[in-house]
Design an enzyme around this catalytic site. Structure first.
Site, PDB file in Angstrom:
ATOM      1  N   LYS A 288      55.654  38.109  24.649  1.00 24.82           N
ATOM      2  CA  LYS A 288      54.774  38.471  23.520  1.00 24.82           C
ATOM      3  C   LYS A 288      55.599  38.544  22.240  1.00 24.82           C
ATOM      4  CE  LYS A 288      51.048  41.397  25.246  1.00 24.82           C
ATOM      5  NZ  LYS A 288      50.578  42.770  25.295  1.00 24.82           N
TER       6      LYS A 288
ATOM      7  N   GLU B  76      49.967  42.541  38.027  1.00 24.69           N
ATOM      8  CA  GLU B  76      50.494  43.282  36.878  1.00 24.69           C
ATOM      9  C   GLU B  76      50.823  44.728  37.267  1.00 24.69           C
ATOM     10  OE1 GLU B  76      49.333  41.654  32.503  1.00 24.69           O
ATOM     11  OE2 GLU B  76      48.047  43.250  33.237  1.00 24.69           O
TER      12      GLU B  76
ATOM     13  N   HIS C 186      39.197  23.891  53.448  1.00 22.77           N
ATOM     14  CA  HIS C 186      39.487  22.460  53.337  1.00 22.77           C
ATOM     15  C   HIS C 186      40.600  22.205  52.334  1.00 22.77           C
ATOM     16  CE1 HIS C 186      35.912  21.478  55.738  1.00 22.77           C
ATOM     17  NE2 HIS C 186      35.484  22.630  55.234  1.00 22.77           N
TER      18      HIS C 186
END
Ligand code: PA5
Length: 462
Positions: A436, A294, A323
């Site tokens: 938003k 951000e 792994h």
């Protein structure tokens, strides 16, 4: 103090195609870095610079109030439930996961020294919200609602559901079970808290969510579960002094920022992996991912030019992800720089019993798991450098309040310095606004009617 080892990013170890001549780079950038550090130090007290987080190591009054509040709450609650999202939750999760005993919520009250369990409701998945209501006895739960803006849809919808349920179960007494952490004046939560008479703490001005972990945002939950917030603040304070040094050769955050920046811009390593070799530090990576993404992912630079910069942060866990991801990191595209976090002294020393004798795995008997995990960190680092992949290593003496605070504060300063090197605004997030606004429109917020119309036509086309 935390140690930083950058040898495996140097061209002398991994070659000049992928590595950097760091002593030359440090001397070339010496003045630039000194200017950046001086400038950050000068701007940190100026309103509107969003650098007040650099002053959180010196906040005795707030620390005192939080300790008083936590000591009054002690023994009254079985659980703490934190409502928040993004910067209002990730630091809290990272620190509590690192510093509380593992499997904290499964321990008995005696094993927790009478301290409450802690839960973070950092998303709005209906099943998990319903699930938490099955787990908690709300009468014995202290709910910490954390939102700087006071209007974040996710957090406030969590608040509405939980507080409504509390009111149904407890009547007006529910108010004693809520603490709000929000802006001192503005926002809907501030209004509600004042009307309802909730206990409140302030998210200070000019402290953005992702830099707020050492404000009341983090300190209130930490104190409530018995973490030593004085030691946390001491770690921040000592690291702040060390990182005030304008000499790049003495400043690990400046070194880290410059290496990350040059690796991205000059060596094509635009992916930045954070890989602690400690399960307790696993969520530090989640917090770092938000901090880095951000802060540094920006379209426009400080000169108004379109630049679309920002290395992509990735989280990994050693040894688990050896792994899972290391095959790609060794042999896939050479486009990453990996930061290892190494713990020198774990709280526990665990010996592997000599029970498998002469079998092929018997060599492990008598060694410690501690030696194994750090051997794996070393082996992975060396193997990566055999493949000419750059890595740097941050080493913590141990996972405690002091060291974890130092680590996080160092990463905050590293991010701020990197932002200056990219010449972008580290502290805004314009790129999250559009979605938003669309959400507000979809959910019928007043004032968003026109956005709703545009959105409808775009959705019809998709
Ligand atoms: O770093 C940030 O600023 C964001 O991630 C915010 O913390 C997040 O959007 C939550 O905002 P608020 O605390 O206003 O609810």
């Amino acid at each position: 103090m935390i140690k930083f080892n950058y040898k495996n990013a140097d061209s002398s170890v991994i070659g000049s195609e992928n590595g950097l001549d760091l002593s030359q780079e440090f001397s070339q950038y010496k003045d630039t870095i000194a200017t950046i550090i001086t400038n950050l130090g000068q701007r940190k007290d100026m309103p509107g610079q969003w650098l007040q987080w650099m002053n959180l190591g010196d906040n005795p009054e707030t620390v005192h109030q939080i300790k008083e509040f936590a000591s009054k709450a002690q023994g009254q609650f079985e659980s703490v439930l934190v409502l928040g999202i993004g910067g209002s939750a990730l630091g809290g999760i990272a620190v509590t996961e690192a510093l509380l005993k593992p499997y904290w919520n499964l321990l008995t009250s005696a094993q927790r020294n009478g301290m409450p369990k802690i839960f973070f409701l950092d998303n709005i998945d209906p099943d998990s919200i319903n699930g938490i209501l099955d787990v908690l006895d709300l009468k014995k739960t202290l709910v910490a609602v954390i939102t700087k803006s006071g209007s974040t849809a996710e957090t406030m919808s969590q608040y509405m559901i939980i507080s409504d349920r509390m009111r149904q179960e407890m009547g007006d007494d529910y108010r004693k079970n809520i603490v709000a952490i929000t802006d001192k004046k503005t926002g809907i939560l501030r209004q509600i808290a004042d009307q309802q008479g909730y206990e409140t703490f302030v998210v200070p001005d000019d402290v953005g969510g992702r830099f707020s972990v050492f404000s009341a945002v983090g300190l209130v939950p930490f104190a409530l579960v018995g973490l030593d917030i004085d030691q946390i603040i001491q770690g921040v304070k000592d690291m702040a002094v060390a990182l005030g040094n304008t000499d790049i050769n003495e400043n690990i955050a400046a070194q880290g920022a410059l290496i990350q920046y040059l690796m991205d811009t000059q060596r094509g390593k635009n992916l930045s992996v954070m890989m602690p070799y400690s399960t307790r530090l696993k969520y530090i990576s989640d917090w770092y991912v938000q901090l880095w993404a951000e802060s540094l992912g920006k379209e426009i630079n400080n000169n108004g030019q379109k630049v679309n910069v920002g290395p992509t942060p990735i989280k990994a866990l050693g040894a688990t992800d050896q792994h899972s991801q290391i095959q790609l990191y060794n042999e896939g595209p050479n486009d990453k720089i990996i930061t290892f976090i190494r713990v020198e002294n774990f709280d526990t020393t665990l010996e592997i019993p000599k029970i498998l004798g002469d079998t092929g795995i018997g060599y492990l008997g008598g060694k410690t798991i501690n030696a194994l995990i750090n051997a794996e960190a070393d082996s992975t680092r060396v193997a990566l450098s055999d493949y000419a992949r750059p890595t740097v290593t941050l080493s913590l003496d141990k996972v405690d309040e002091y060291n974890v605070a130092q680590l996080m504060y160092m990463l905050e300063i590293q991010t701020a310095i990197a932002g200056e090197l990219y010449n972008i605004n580290t502290f805004n997030q314009p790129g999250v606004e559009q979605a938003k606004n669309y959400t507000y429109a979809l959910m019928g917020r007043a004032g968003y009617e026109d956005v709703a119309k545009t959105l409808e036509s775009k959705m019809a086309m998709a």
